[in-house]
Design an enzyme around this catalytic site. Structure first.
Site, short mmCIF file in Angstrom:
data_model
loop_
_atom_site.label_atom_id
_atom_site.label_comp_id
_atom_site.label_asym_id
_atom_site.label_seq_id
_atom_site.Cartn_x
_atom_site.Cartn_y
_atom_site.Cartn_z
N ASP A 111 0.88 -1.15 0.00
CA ASP A 111 0.00 0.00 0.00
C ASP A 111 0.93 1.21 0.00
O ASP A 111 1.64 1.46 0.98
CB ASP A 111 -0.87 -0.04 1.26
CG ASP A 111 -1.69 1.23 1.43
OD1 ASP A 111 -1.46 2.21 0.68
OD2 ASP A 111 -2.55 1.26 2.33
N SER B 112 0.20 12.64 -15.40
CA SER B 112 -0.97 12.72 -16.28
C SER B 112 -0.99 14.09 -16.95
O SER B 112 -0.41 15.05 -16.43
CB SER B 112 -2.23 12.56 -15.43
OG SER B 112 -3.38 12.92 -16.19
N TYR C 107 -7.76 14.68 -8.47
CA TYR C 107 -6.73 13.97 -9.24
C TYR C 107 -5.68 14.95 -9.78
O TYR C 107 -4.48 14.73 -9.66
CB TYR C 107 -7.39 13.21 -10.38
CG TYR C 107 -6.46 12.35 -11.19
CD1 TYR C 107 -6.04 11.11 -10.72
CD2 TYR C 107 -6.04 12.75 -12.45
CE1 TYR C 107 -5.20 10.31 -11.47
CE2 TYR C 107 -5.20 11.95 -13.22
CZ TYR C 107 -4.79 10.73 -12.73
OH TYR C 107 -3.96 9.94 -13.49
N LYS D 13 -1.80 14.94 -8.75
CA LYS D 13 -0.74 14.70 -9.74
C LYS D 13 0.21 15.88 -9.81
O LYS D 13 1.41 15.71 -10.07
CB LYS D 13 -1.35 14.42 -11.11
CG LYS D 13 -1.93 13.01 -11.25
CD LYS D 13 -0.87 11.94 -11.01
CE LYS D 13 -1.31 10.55 -11.44
NZ LYS D 13 -0.36 9.51 -10.98
#
Lengths: 252, 261
Positions: free
Chosen positions: B60, B139, B152, B156
């Site tokens: 994890d 991304s 997100y 990122k």
């Protein structure tokens, strides 16, 4: 060796010196058929000889990239010889002496812009026309870390390399659906023969080295490997991008 | 095929999506790869398939203790780490009005803390190997986030900052450790399939996603893995702190407002 270029036809402007020559050698070693284009026919012949001596395939094309008919002739020569053009690498470029803007000269501006901007535009135009006809190809333009960062005293060079980035990205979008990928490579300071001749003072070398977090100069082969990657099918989803090979300079 | 021959690599999120493609390509090119993931079944299965070259590690990425133990186990088994690819990620699109604080914290934990911990313990191990390469999967959303990538995109962007600071630090210290990021646009992964399948008009959404790229299509996992392989190999030896876009040209265009993608 990165990717396989077996029998791919590769045209490299500025191919007889510095990074262009490193690219010519690398593509030839990767199996490509390489057209070495440069202004000096003597230098062109030297590179062709060296490639052939290593068992590679090459032809030489003497071409001034600022002359539109010469550029058309260059592409024609390649197509007449090998029937197609798969990869264009536009590496022809010059520098002018380090000068602050107030002291710069018109002649230097015109000369530098002619080679670094007009030359890339003309070369790209000729390559794209051929690639449209055959249904695809890949182009890599030699931009610079100075397409992203600036350096005092290098206004013309910086402006020209920003322009190369703009030409690259615009053309990439225009031809994205025609099977033509167009990208640029942004090297930092690279230890080319020209660099070693022009910069000899240890303090200047140390200062230029220090621009890169890796605290060293790049090697021409390191730039060639990145150019080959962009030109290869491995980069099939990459277009309009500026790939750095700059030891981390533009991350700062 | 020997572009990363003999290297010891770890791929987080290695049991799904882009991670699987990266694991396979690294193994094909001669590396031994630890598949680090929370997805035990898929990870074990992939490791078995890869034989001697694959090893599953339950990891994890938000748990510091698991990183410490995982790297220790890896070093005992194969020696210090040469390559770390951080591909573990989550993405649950929601606008600023709909996203909860818990969602925000989940995204920041996986991408921000995950990248922080991964880089921290990878650098420690790579120093013993005399160098290495870290590739963080980012991304296009970190550069130009769309309206639904509230959590997100921010997470990122946090990861991107870590990529750069690690590159600078390692460069300045002369560790011979490079750190770069790869920025995919839409890619055919299980996560994307899930988005598409949950849409009212999957084919329409697929078309919308494709149209965001000038190449007018969605990337394959292999196209992303090729970029990762290049950045992980010695071919990119003068590249560090770079954000490599493998985006079909998406970032050359403005965000297509109103399409809700």
């Amino acid at each position: 060796m990165t990717e396989n270029f077996n029998d791919k036809v590769v045209l490299i402007t500025g191919g007889a010196s510095g990074l262009g020559e490193a690219c010519a050698q690398a593509f030839a070693a990767g199996g490509g058929r390489v057209a070495v284009a440069d202004v000096s026919s003597e230098a062109v012949a030297g590179v062709v000889d060296r490639i052939e001596a290593q068992g590679g395939q090459a032809i030489g094309v003497t071409c001034d990239v600022t002359d539109s008919s010469a550029v058309e002739g260059m592409v024609k020569r390649v197509v007449d010889t090998w029937g197609r053009l798969d990869v264009g690498v536009n590496s022809a470029g010059i520098v002018t002496p380090i000068t602050p803007v107030a002291e710069t000269e018109e002649g230097d501006f015109d000369r530098l812009m002619a080679v670094n901007v007009k030359g890339v535009w003309l070369s790209m135009r000729g390559q794209i026309r051929q690639m449209l006809e055959q249904g695809g190809g890949s182009i890599v333009n030699m931009a610079s870390a100075l397409s992203i960062r600036v350096h005092p005293g290098s206004a013309f060079y910086v402006a020209s390399k920003f322009a190369v980035a703009g030409l690259t990205r615009t053309a990439a979008v225009e031809y994205a659906q025609s099977g033509i990928r167009i990208n640029a490579i942004c090297p930092g300071n690279i230890k080319t023969p020209m660099f070693e001749k022009a910069v000899t003072d240890p303090e200047t070398i140390a200062a230029l080295q220090g621009l890169h977090p890796m605290n060293r100069l790049g090697k021409p082969e390191e730039v060639a490997a990145a150019v080959m990657w962009l030109a290869s099918d491995a980069a099939s989803f990459t277009t309009g991008s500026l790939l750095t090979a700059d030891g981390g300079w533009t991350a700062t | 095929m020997t572009r990363v021959n003999g290297k010891v690599a770890m791929v987080t999120g290695g049991a799904t999506g882009i991670g699987v493609g990266v694991v396979r390509m690294l193994v094909d090119e001669g590396a031994r790869v630890v598949i680090a993931d929370i997805a035990e079944e898929a990870g074990q299965q992939l490791a078995e398939e890869l034989g001697e070259s694959g090893l599953f590690l339950r990891l994890d990425v938000t748990d510091e203790g698991q990183w410490q133990q995982g790297i220790r186990d890896l070093e005992e088994h194969w020696g210090p780490l040469d390559i770390l690819v951080q591909s573990a990620g989550i993405s649950r699109p929601a606008s600023i009005e709909d996203a909860s604080l818990a969602e925000w914290r989940d995204h920041m934990a996986v991408h921000g803390e995950g990248a922080f911990l991964g880089c921290k313990y990878a650098v420690q191990s790579m120093k013993k190997a005399g160098g290495g390469a870290i590739v963080n999967i980012s991304s296009v959303e970190s550069i130009r986030p769309g309206p639904l990538f509230t959590c997100y995109g921010a997470a990122k962007a946090a990861q991107d900052a870590i990529t750069k600071t690690v590159a600078l630090h390692c460069g300045e210290r002369g560790y011979n450790i490079r750190c770069n990021s790869v920025h995919p646009a839409a890619t055919y992964t299980p996560l994307l399939e899930q988005y598409l399948n949950s849409a009212e008009d999957p084919a329409g959404l697929e078309k919308t996603y494709a149209s965001m790229q000038p190449l007018n299509r969605i990337a394959t996992v292999e196209e992303i893995a090729h970029a990762v392989l290049f950045l992980a190999s010695d071919e990119s030896s003068f590249m560090t702190g770079h954000q490599m876009y493998v985006d079909g040209g998406a970032l050359t265009k403005p965000y297509p407002s109103g399409e809700g993608a």
